[in-house]
Scaffold this motif. Structure first.
Motif, PDB file in Angstrom:
ATOM      1  N   ASP A 179       0.860  -1.107  -0.033  1.00 43.38           N
ATOM      2  CA  ASP A 179      -0.038  -0.175   0.113  1.00 43.38           C
ATOM      3  C   ASP A 179       1.012   1.187   0.107  1.00 43.38           C
ATOM      4  OD1 ASP A 179      -2.026   1.557  -0.070  1.00 43.38           O
ATOM      5  OD2 ASP A 179      -2.773   1.055   1.967  1.00 43.38           O
ATOM      6  N   LYS A 207       0.057  -5.229   1.203  1.00 40.76           N
ATOM      7  CA  LYS A 207       0.620  -5.115   2.823  1.00 40.76           C
ATOM      8  C   LYS A 207       1.097  -4.014   3.042  1.00 40.76           C
ATOM      9  CE  LYS A 207       3.009  -9.856   1.479  1.00 40.76           C
ATOM     10  NZ  LYS A 207       4.428 -10.425   1.107  1.00 40.76           N
ATOM     11  N   SER A 208       1.425  -3.831   4.354  1.00 40.86           N
ATOM     12  CA  SER A 208       2.020  -2.645   4.897  1.00 40.86           C
ATOM     13  C   SER A 208       3.605  -2.376   4.572  1.00 40.86           C
ATOM     14  CB  SER A 208       1.474  -2.269   6.319  1.00 40.86           C
ATOM     15  OG  SER A 208       2.526  -3.170   7.138  1.00 40.86           O
TER      16      SER A 208
END
Length: 221
Positions: A179, A207-208
């Protein structure tokens, strides 16, 4: 002894996440090769963080990074090749020379020059080269000709480097979809597969950057 981390594109996205995670350990010294620092990075102590202001699309990178000789002694060095640009997202017939030069300078030329410099001047150090690769290095995506090609180029470049310098470590790591601003740019672009990338965001499958940074650092350190 401190570990040295040289990170390109360290001011946002995954690069910024790498910095934030590494700054939790006082034994780490991070050298950010970027065009700017973010607000959080401005608060980091000079004993652990150094900002090297370089535009990777410009020439004379090899001259600008000579400062590394003053910053590094015999410490272990980790070069995280993180910076890359995906634009322009367009058909090949619509590319112009400026687009080509800019993208390949950032995604390919700068990586070669930094890698070359470290091997020339710090060959006696313990060197680890970490290329943040992409699934685009392995499959063609319509309208992504420059990005796919440059990612494939550096993946092979690191593979060749590994055969020439077996005492050092070389990694090609695909972090998956995250992201980040790049994903936002992708979703706002017009190309055949854009709906797939929009769905990743809607379905919560991105995913972060911090999660990915931790996974990669646990792999390479």
């Amino acid at each position: 002894m401190k570990k040295i981390f040289i990170i390109t594109g360290a001011n946002r996205g995954l690069g910024s996440a790498f910095v934030n995670v590494l700054m939790e350990d006082q034994n780490n010294f991070v050298i950010s090769i970027s065009r700017s620092v973010n607000e959080v990075q401005k608060t980091y102590a000079e004993s652990n963080f150094y900002f090297l202001n370089i535009d990777l699309s410009q020439n004379s990178i090899d001259k600008k990074i000579t400062i590394l000789k003053k910053l590094i002694n015999t410490e272990a060095i980790y070069f995280i090749n993180n910076a890359s640009i995906i634009k322009p997202i367009s058909k090949i017939e619509d590319l112009d020379e400026t687009n080509i030069d800019h993208t390949l300078s950032v995604n390919v030329k700068s990586t070669i020059l930094i890698t070359k410099y470290l091997l020339q001047h710090f060959n006696q150090n313990k060197l680890s080269f970490i290329n943040i690769s992409s699934g685009a290095a392995n499959r063609p995506i319509s309208h992504w000709s420059l990005y796919c090609s440059s990612k494939a180029f550096i993946k092979m470049f690191f593979n060749v480097a590994e055969t020439e310098y077996p005492k050092h470590r070389f990694f090609n790591i695909d972090p998956g979809v995250m992201d980040t601003n790049m994903q936002e740019n992708i979703r706002e672009s017009n190309f055949p597969e854009v709906s797939n990338f929009k769905n990743l965001k809607v379905d919560g499958k991105l995913k972060s950057p911090k999660e990915v940074a931790i996974e990669i650092l646990n792999t390479v350190i």
